[in-house]
Scaffold this active site. Structure first.
Site, PDB file in Angstrom:
ATOM      1  CB  SER A  55      -0.933   0.018   1.220  1.00 37.05           C
ATOM      2  OG  SER A  55      -1.804  -1.089   1.204  1.00 37.05           O
ATOM      3  CE1 TYR A 143       1.856  -9.162   1.473  1.00 38.02           C
ATOM      4  CE2 TYR A 143       3.334  -7.282   1.214  1.00 38.02           C
ATOM      5  CZ  TYR A 143       2.109  -7.872   1.008  1.00 38.02           C
ATOM      6  OH  TYR A 143       1.115  -7.179   0.348  1.00 38.02           O
ATOM      7  CE  LYS A 172      -0.374  -7.927   3.906  1.00 36.10           C
ATOM      8  NZ  LYS A 172      -0.032  -6.578   3.391  1.00 36.10           N
ATOM      9  CB  VAL A 214      -1.281  -6.371   7.112  1.00 35.09           C
ATOM     10  CG1 VAL A 214      -0.566  -5.077   6.730  1.00 35.09           C
ATOM     11  CG2 VAL A 214      -0.543  -7.052   8.261  1.00 35.09           C
TER      12      VAL A 214
END
Length: 306
Positions: A55, A143, A172, A214
């Protein structure tokens, strides 16, 4: 190296917002707005902050800019909630540098993405993550986002990393394969931290033993996202389910174009930022912007700018 990460694992729970990187009209980073966004998050009950993840448009920034963003965020948060910056890159040496920087500035953990574009095999992924983890003491959250990286970190690989690297404490998973994420906890242990990076799986992952999420949506509606996690951890399953379904329409509209373009458009409408992106990213279509505006109105989110 330290081998007891019990305390930080107990703190890394709930909604960790991946805060966007605000840019000015000339393309420079708006650090003042970034601090304001972080304060907005903390005022609305967010449990943790991440920056320079997907993001945050990290691939559009220089290494020096990423380090500046991390430092600005760390100073703004000032220990009030856990801080987990994204430190991964498609380049191994850059990942090493950024992860060390996160450790040096006092971040609580580092989130390290599966390298994108070059599609390393599982052996290469193991070597990459182990080398990074062995070079620091800071906890690492891997991630895994196969839709962006074109490579999926297999459960077997992650399980081996969790055994061989005490500071790899979680993952994640932006992975729509729900069987895969179930097997993460089966193979890595129930105390391994599992965070959802798929908005519609944030609640289901809590139900199988996840630590939190998240979620890019938390940029726009941090209070509701945090409240869903609070309800779950308080044992109010009915309330958590209700909030899960309440958030679905907003989740949907914010992912009708590539993240973070719709999120930035929404924050621009809310008067939080100037909704600039760096090329090759660009703003959503006028049609999608109208849909975002309509959706914000449905959630009683004040739209200051059309």
């Amino acid at each position: 190296m330290a081998d007891d990460y019990t305390e930080i694992k107990s703190k890394l729970r709930g909604s960790i917002t991946p805060v966007i990187t605000p840019f000015k009209g000339d393309g420079s980073i708006d650090f003042e707005k970034m601090s304001e966004l972080i304060e907005f998050q903390l005022a609305n009950g967010t449990h943790g902050i991440s920056v320079t993840g997907t993001s945050g448009e990290p691939s559009s920034m220089t290494l020096e800019e990423r380090e500046q963003v991390m430092l600005n965020a760390q100073q703004t948060i000032n220990g009030r909630v856990p801080f987990v910056p994204g430190t991964g890159s498609t380049n191994h040496d850059e990942t090493m540098r950024l992860t060390k920087k996160a450790e040096d500035i006092g971040a609580d953990a580092a989130m390290v993405i599966v390298p994108y574009y070059n599609k390393p095999n599982q052996q290469a992924l193991y070597k990459h993550f182990k080398t990074v983890a062995d070079s620091v003491e800071i906890p690492i959250i891997v991630y895994n986002i196969p839709g962006r990286t074109a490579q999926n970190l297999h459960v077997d690989t992650l399980a081996q990393l969790s055994r061989d690297c005490p500071n790899i404490i979680g993952v994640k998973e932006s992975n729509k394969d729900f069987e895969h994420v179930n097997r993460v906890l089966q193979r890595c242990g129930r105390d391994f931290l599992l965070f959802s990076g798929i908005e519609l799986l944030c609640y289901p992952m809590l139900a199988i033993g996840g630590a939190g999420s998240v979620s890019a949506t938390a940029n726009v509606l941090p209070g509701k996202v945090a409240e869903m996690h609070d309800a779950w951890f308080d044992g109010d399953v009915v309330r958590a389910q209700k909030l899960h379904y309440e958030l679905m329409e907003l989740n949907d509209v914010l992912f009708k174009d590539t993240n973070p373009a719709p999120v930035k458009a929404a924050l621009g409408m809310m008067g939080k930022i100037e909704p600039h992106l760096r090329l090759p990213m660009d703003v959503p279509s006028k049609e999608l912007q109208a849909e975002i505006r309509e959706t914000l109105n449905k959630y009683n989110i004040t739209v200051e700018y059309a």
